[in-house]
Design a protein around this motif. Structure first.
Motif, PDB file in Angstrom:
ATOM      1  N   LEU A  11       0.921   8.070   5.316  1.00 11.25           N
ATOM      2  CA  LEU A  11       0.931   7.312   5.038  1.00 11.25           C
ATOM      3  C   LEU A  11       2.345   6.611   5.612  1.00 11.25           C
ATOM      4  N   ALA A  12       2.908   7.357   5.403  1.00  7.02           N
ATOM      5  CA  ALA A  12       4.907   7.258   5.190  1.00  7.02           C
ATOM      6  C   ALA A  12       5.737   6.400   6.200  1.00  7.02           C
ATOM      7  N   SER A  13       4.848   6.234   7.548  1.00  5.60           N
ATOM      8  CA  SER A  13       5.585   6.240   9.084  1.00  5.60           C
ATOM      9  C   SER A  13       5.236   4.672   9.397  1.00  5.60           C
ATOM     10  N   ILE A  14       3.945   4.681   7.631  1.00  6.52           N
ATOM     11  CA  ILE A  14       3.514   2.841   8.324  1.00  6.52           C
ATOM     12  C   ILE A  14       4.896   1.547   7.311  1.00  6.52           C
ATOM     13  N   HIS A  15       5.412   1.045   8.568  1.00  6.44           N
ATOM     14  CA  HIS A  15       6.365   0.460   7.817  1.00  6.44           C
ATOM     15  C   HIS A  15       6.317  -0.796   7.762  1.00  6.44           C
ATOM     16  N   GLN A  16       4.865  -1.597   8.189  1.00 15.24           N
ATOM     17  CA  GLN A  16       4.877  -3.321   7.706  1.00 15.24           C
ATOM     18  C   GLN A  16       4.447  -3.406   6.777  1.00 15.24           C
ATOM     19  N   PRO A  17       4.570  -3.740   6.167  1.00 15.90           N
ATOM     20  CA  PRO A  17       4.308  -5.033   4.533  1.00 15.90           C
ATOM     21  C   PRO A  17       3.002  -4.882   4.571  1.00 15.90           C
ATOM     22  N   VAL A  18       2.292  -3.924   3.568  1.00 11.04           N
ATOM     23  CA  VAL A  18       0.793  -3.967   3.285  1.00 11.04           C
ATOM     24  C   VAL A  18       1.131  -4.524   1.982  1.00 11.04           C
ATOM     25  N   LEU A  19      -0.122  -5.268   1.620  1.00  8.41           N
ATOM     26  CA  LEU A  19      -0.422  -5.735   0.377  1.00  8.41           C
ATOM     27  C   LEU A  19      -2.153  -5.040  -0.121  1.00  8.41           C
ATOM     28  N   VAL A  20      -1.978  -4.404  -1.195  1.00  6.20           N
ATOM     29  CA  VAL A  20      -3.493  -3.756  -1.789  1.00  6.20           C
ATOM     30  C   VAL A  20      -3.692  -3.951  -3.030  1.00  6.20           C
ATOM     31  N   MET A  21      -5.027  -4.605  -3.290  1.00  4.06           N
ATOM     32  CA  MET A  21      -5.299  -4.947  -4.516  1.00  4.06           C
ATOM     33  C   MET A  21      -6.616  -3.955  -4.953  1.00  4.06           C
ATOM     34  N   ASN A  22      -6.491  -4.272  -5.637  1.00 11.01           N
ATOM     35  CA  ASN A  22      -7.715  -3.814  -6.794  1.00 11.01           C
ATOM     36  C   ASN A  22      -7.967  -4.417  -8.364  1.00 11.01           C
ATOM     37  N   GLY A  23      -8.969  -4.484  -8.338  1.00  4.82           N
ATOM     38  CA  GLY A  23      -9.627  -4.065 -10.566  1.00  4.82           C
ATOM     39  C   GLY A  23      -9.121  -3.266 -11.077  1.00  4.82           C
ATOM     40  N   GLU A  24      -8.960  -3.557 -12.385  1.00  5.20           N
ATOM     41  CA  GLU A  24      -8.067  -2.385 -12.734  1.00  5.20           C
ATOM     42  C   GLU A  24      -9.573  -1.099 -13.432  1.00  5.20           C
ATOM     43  N   SER A  25     -10.511  -1.557 -13.361  1.00  5.03           N
ATOM     44  CA  SER A  25     -11.795  -0.977 -13.749  1.00  5.03           C
ATOM     45  C   SER A  25     -13.151  -0.996 -12.522  1.00  5.03           C
ATOM     46  N   ASP A  26     -12.930  -0.236 -11.564  1.00  7.68           N
ATOM     47  CA  ASP A  26     -13.219  -0.319  -9.740  1.00  7.68           C
ATOM     48  C   ASP A  26     -13.669   0.488 -10.110  1.00  7.68           C
ATOM     49  N   LYS A  27     -15.179   1.372 -10.130  1.00 10.86           N
ATOM     50  CA  LYS A  27     -15.630   2.178 -10.405  1.00 10.86           C
ATOM     51  C   LYS A  27     -16.125   3.018  -9.024  1.00 10.86           C
ATOM     52  N   MET A  28     -16.126   1.947  -7.962  1.00  6.70           N
ATOM     53  CA  MET A  28     -16.632   2.154  -6.744  1.00  6.70           C
ATOM     54  C   MET A  28     -15.128   2.758  -5.877  1.00  6.70           C
ATOM     55  N   VAL A  29     -14.197   2.373  -6.153  1.00  5.82           N
ATOM     56  CA  VAL A  29     -12.748   3.178  -5.329  1.00  5.82           C
ATOM     57  C   VAL A  29     -11.801   2.852  -6.391  1.00  5.82           C
ATOM     58  N   PRO A  30     -12.389   4.028  -7.095  1.00  2.00           N
ATOM     59  CA  PRO A  30     -11.231   4.038  -8.820  1.00  2.00           C
ATOM     60  C   PRO A  30      -9.403   3.597  -8.378  1.00  2.00           C
ATOM     61  N   THR A  31      -9.220   2.861  -9.368  1.00  2.00           N
ATOM     62  CA  THR A  31      -8.229   2.052  -9.051  1.00  2.00           C
ATOM     63  C   THR A  31      -7.342   2.979  -8.952  1.00  2.00           C
ATOM     64  N   LYS A  32      -7.218   4.670  -9.520  1.00  2.00           N
ATOM     65  CA  LYS A  32      -6.285   5.697  -9.089  1.00  2.00           C
ATOM     66  C   LYS A  32      -6.639   6.329  -7.879  1.00  2.00           C
ATOM     67  N   ASN A  33      -7.726   5.801  -7.193  1.00  2.00           N
ATOM     68  CA  ASN A  33      -7.138   5.715  -5.215  1.00  2.00           C
ATOM     69  C   ASN A  33      -5.789   4.630  -5.678  1.00  2.00           C
ATOM     70  N   THR A  34      -6.067   3.407  -5.659  1.00  2.00           N
ATOM     71  CA  THR A  34      -5.470   2.327  -5.418  1.00  2.00           C
ATOM     72  C   THR A  34      -4.059   2.728  -5.734  1.00  2.00           C
ATOM     73  N   VAL A  35      -3.912   3.206  -6.693  1.00  2.00           N
ATOM     74  CA  VAL A  35      -2.448   2.981  -6.941  1.00  2.00           C
ATOM     75  C   VAL A  35      -1.948   4.423  -6.189  1.00  2.00           C
ATOM     76  N   ASP A  36      -2.453   5.574  -5.842  1.00  8.25           N
ATOM     77  CA  ASP A  36      -1.990   5.856  -5.029  1.00  8.25           C
ATOM     78  C   ASP A  36      -2.070   6.094  -3.538  1.00  8.25           C
ATOM     79  N   LEU A  37      -2.738   4.818  -2.824  1.00  8.51           N
ATOM     80  CA  LEU A  37      -2.474   4.091  -1.837  1.00  8.51           C
ATOM     81  C   LEU A  37      -1.043   3.731  -1.934  1.00  8.51           C
ATOM     82  N   ASP A  38      -1.098   3.148  -2.933  1.00 13.06           N
ATOM     83  CA  ASP A  38      -0.428   2.186  -2.722  1.00 13.06           C
ATOM     84  C   ASP A  38       1.261   3.004  -2.739  1.00 13.06           C
ATOM     85  N   ARG A  39       1.621   3.742  -3.562  1.00 14.12           N
ATOM     86  CA  ARG A  39       2.331   4.828  -3.627  1.00 14.12           C
ATOM     87  C   ARG A  39       2.834   5.186  -1.893  1.00 14.12           C
ATOM     88  N   ARG A  40       1.559   5.827  -1.182  1.00  8.93           N
ATOM     89  CA  ARG A  40       1.959   6.623  -0.134  1.00  8.93           C
ATOM     90  C   ARG A  40       2.317   5.628   1.425  1.00  8.93           C
TER      91      ARG A  40
END
Length: 137
Positions: free
Chosen positions: A76-105
């Motif tokens: 996702l490094a080539s996407i330079h548009q602003p992105v808002l990434v949101m999640n709950g801290e205890s999401d068992k369907m989309v683990p929060t660690k995946n959300t943090v990883d998405l934000d990092r990328r």
């Protein structure tokens, strides 16, 4: 996510509760209360409501999510548009660690993680979510 969805759907049926209570919210007192408030808000609209999802559509969605989840993460490094990434801290369907990883990328993302919230964090913190989404847009 497939297993979680099936287990929590059965749990909802066995306890005569809406499965969304289990799928989207934490099992803490705060999460349970937020789930009840969310489900009550869903009932406010009395006409032009969405049709219930069919069992075949539900299964097809889970199958597609499962297939998608087995893929390698996208670059996702080539996407330079602003992105808002949101999640709950205890999401068992989309683990929060995946959300943090998405934000990092994303090079220009903004991360919001809601406390004591699951997959329904944006439902639980709907007023904050709307303010942040409008400010972002």
């Amino acid at each position: 996510m497939t297993r979680i969805s099936y287990v929590d759907t059965v749990r909802g049926l066995l306890t005569r509760q809406d499965p969304k209570q289990f799928l989207f919210f934490t099992r803490t007192p705060n999460g349970r209360a937020a789930g009840k408030e969310f489900l009550a808000r869903l009932e406010e609209r009395t006409h032009d409501r969405d049709k219930a999802v069919s069992v075949s559509s539900f299964r097809a969605q889970l199958k597609a999510i499962h297939r998608w989840g087995q893929q390698q993460p996208a670059d996702l490094a080539s996407i330079h548009q602003p992105v808002l990434v949101m999640n709950g801290e205890s999401d068992k369907m989309v683990p929060t660690k995946n959300t943090v990883d998405l934000d990092r990328r994303f090079p220009t993302s903004q991360l919001v993680v809601y406390p004591d919230a699951g997959h329904g964090g944006v439902f639980q913190f709907h007023e904050d979510f709307v303010k942040r989404a409008l400010a972002f847009l």
